[in-house]
Enzyme design. Structure first.
Site, PDB file in Angstrom:
ATOM      1  N   TYR A  29       0.945  -1.243   0.110  1.00  0.00           N
ATOM      2  CA  TYR A  29       0.021   0.089  -0.203  1.00  0.00           C
ATOM      3  C   TYR A  29       0.914   1.316  -0.191  1.00  0.00           C
ATOM      4  O   TYR A  29       0.767   2.200   0.831  1.00  0.00           O
ATOM      5  CB  TYR A  29      -0.894   0.089   1.195  1.00  0.00           C
ATOM      6  CG  TYR A  29      -2.085  -0.931   1.103  1.00  0.00           C
ATOM      7  CD1 TYR A  29      -2.424  -1.655  -0.076  1.00  0.00           C
ATOM      8  CD2 TYR A  29      -3.179  -1.136   2.375  1.00  0.00           C
ATOM      9  CE1 TYR A  29      -3.361  -2.484  -0.069  1.00  0.00           C
ATOM     10  CE2 TYR A  29      -3.741  -2.003   2.303  1.00  0.00           C
ATOM     11  CZ  TYR A  29      -4.362  -2.688   1.188  1.00  0.00           C
ATOM     12  OH  TYR A  29      -5.109  -3.799   1.284  1.00  0.00           O
TER      13      TYR A  29
ATOM     14  N   PRO B 215     -16.463  -2.547   1.670  1.00  0.00           N
ATOM     15  CA  PRO B 215     -18.031  -2.600   1.991  1.00  0.00           C
ATOM     16  C   PRO B 215     -18.913  -1.451   1.176  1.00  0.00           C
ATOM     17  O   PRO B 215     -20.050  -1.670   0.884  1.00  0.00           O
ATOM     18  CB  PRO B 215     -18.140  -2.368   3.342  1.00  0.00           C
ATOM     19  CG  PRO B 215     -16.795  -1.495   3.842  1.00  0.00           C
ATOM     20  CD  PRO B 215     -15.611  -2.224   2.954  1.00  0.00           C
TER      21      PRO B 215
ATOM     22  N   ARG C  88     -15.422   0.398  -3.028  1.00  0.00           N
ATOM     23  CA  ARG C  88     -14.486   1.505  -3.460  1.00  0.00           C
ATOM     24  C   ARG C  88     -15.013   2.677  -3.720  1.00  0.00           C
ATOM     25  O   ARG C  88     -14.716   3.594  -4.743  1.00  0.00           O
ATOM     26  CB  ARG C  88     -13.455   0.841  -4.480  1.00  0.00           C
ATOM     27  CG  ARG C  88     -12.642  -0.345  -4.157  1.00  0.00           C
ATOM     28  CD  ARG C  88     -11.950  -0.764  -5.345  1.00  0.00           C
ATOM     29  NE  ARG C  88     -11.026  -2.161  -4.808  1.00  0.00           N
ATOM     30  CZ  ARG C  88     -11.497  -3.311  -4.714  1.00  0.00           C
ATOM     31  NH1 ARG C  88     -12.827  -3.554  -5.068  1.00  0.00           N
ATOM     32  NH2 ARG C  88     -10.814  -4.259  -4.184  1.00  0.00           N
TER      33      ARG C  88
ATOM     34  N   SER D 212     -21.523   4.962  -2.410  1.00  0.00           N
ATOM     35  CA  SER D 212     -21.701   5.956  -1.906  1.00  0.00           C
ATOM     36  C   SER D 212     -22.860   6.990  -2.484  1.00  0.00           C
ATOM     37  O   SER D 212     -23.298   7.749  -1.958  1.00  0.00           O
ATOM     38  CB  SER D 212     -20.434   6.751  -1.582  1.00  0.00           C
ATOM     39  OG  SER D 212     -19.847   7.014  -3.003  1.00  0.00           O
TER      40      SER D 212
END
Length: 305
Positions: free
Chosen positions: A59, A194, A197, A201
């Site tokens: 990451y 969840p 990505r 939303s």
């Protein structure tokens, strides 16, 4: 300081918060973020009840930033990171030492295999990780992105504390056999993605193009079909979420936590405000009737299977 519900993580003596801070965005995985801002996000997570942070060797600068943010606060956090590179004994040892250095700690609470390998036998990988566990450099071993067959094989060669599958309204494959297996074997599950990505939303149209410095621009799972399904799900659920006083993001997170196999939901964030939003979702314990209402809206959509 606010609190969050906590759950035991598999057989390990770890009580983890329902929301886990995901380190991918903190290293720039979702576009550039300044170190000071990323550190503010980590501190906001701790202040709002999150006690577990998940990152990885792969990451970018995430481990370094998290290590800097946790100076003076390491003892209050369960640190989980992942082996992202090759599984040779030499690389495993080097990767762990680098993670310890970057995270400014002398042990990792949960060290995970990021992806299964067809090159290095799992028996050898588990043997090396077990050595490191005996040395006290790691406390528990976990796996990520393993199928139930791969997980079962890994458990034959050592104690597996947790599995980390992708899980959301768009990607429900884990429900078929991985979740039942983990429940039966007492293995914790740390689900990632969840809100898929960001797609769940409600902020992105199916035609949205992510910037070139955002890993989502080329991510293999974000196909056109998945994007279109996300838009449809958000359209169906937005009125319900609004009527119940929640955002679509909170609804998506709380939905994953409602599954009995899910121990914690890994949620990334780039601002303290997003941390607060995510944590409110962790405090929402969906009723069976709420879950049934939501599932009635999404049961026919499964592009990620």
């Amino acid at each position: 300081m606010k609190t969050l519900p906590k759950n035991p993580l598999g057989s390990a003596k770890l009580e983890v918060s329902a929301i886990c801070l995901g380190g991918w965005p903190l290293g720039g995985g979702m576009g550039p973020i300044e170190d000071k801002q990323a550190i503010r996000v980590v501190h906001a997570a701790l202040d709002n009840g999150i006690n577990i942070i998940d990152t990885a060797e792969g990451y970018r600068s995430s481990e370094r930033i998290i290590g800097q943010a946790l100076v003076g606060r390491r003892d209050s956090v369960i640190l989980a990171t992942k082996l992202s590179g090759e599984h040779s004994s030499t690389h495993i040892r080097a990767a762990l030492e680098n993670s310890l250095k970057q995270l400014r700690t002398d042990y990792i609470d949960l060290y995970q295999i990021h992806y299964p390998s067809t090159t290095w036998p799992i028996v050898e990988t588990m043997a090396e990780l077990s050595k490191l566990k005996k040395q006290g450099k790691i406390r528990s071993i976990g796996v990520s992105n393993f199928s139930v067959e791969q997980l079962d094989e890994a458990t034959r060669h050592g104690l597996i504390t947790s599995a980390q599958p992708q899980y959301s309204m768009l990607f429900r494959e884990a429900e078929r056999d991985l979740f039942p297996y983990c429940l039966a074997k007492g293995i914790g599950t740390m689900v990632y993605g969840p809100i898929a990505r960001g797609l769940l939303s409600g902020k992105y149209a199916a035609s949205h193009q992510f910037s070139k410095n955002d890993d989502r621009a080329t991510h293999r799972s974000l196909t056109r079909a998945v994007r279109e399904a996300a838009v449809e799900i958000c359209g169906r659920l937005e009125p319900w979420a609004s009527d119940h006083g929640y955002t679509l993001t909170q609804l998506a997170i709380a939905w994953t936590l409602a599954h009995p196999a899910v121990t914690t939901a890994i949620c990334g964030a780039k601002t303290p405000e997003q941390i607060i939003e995510n944590c409110e979702a962790g405090r929402w314990q969906m009723t069976q009737s709420e879950l049934e209402e939501i599932n009635a809206q999404i049961e026919m959509l499964s592009p990620g299977e």
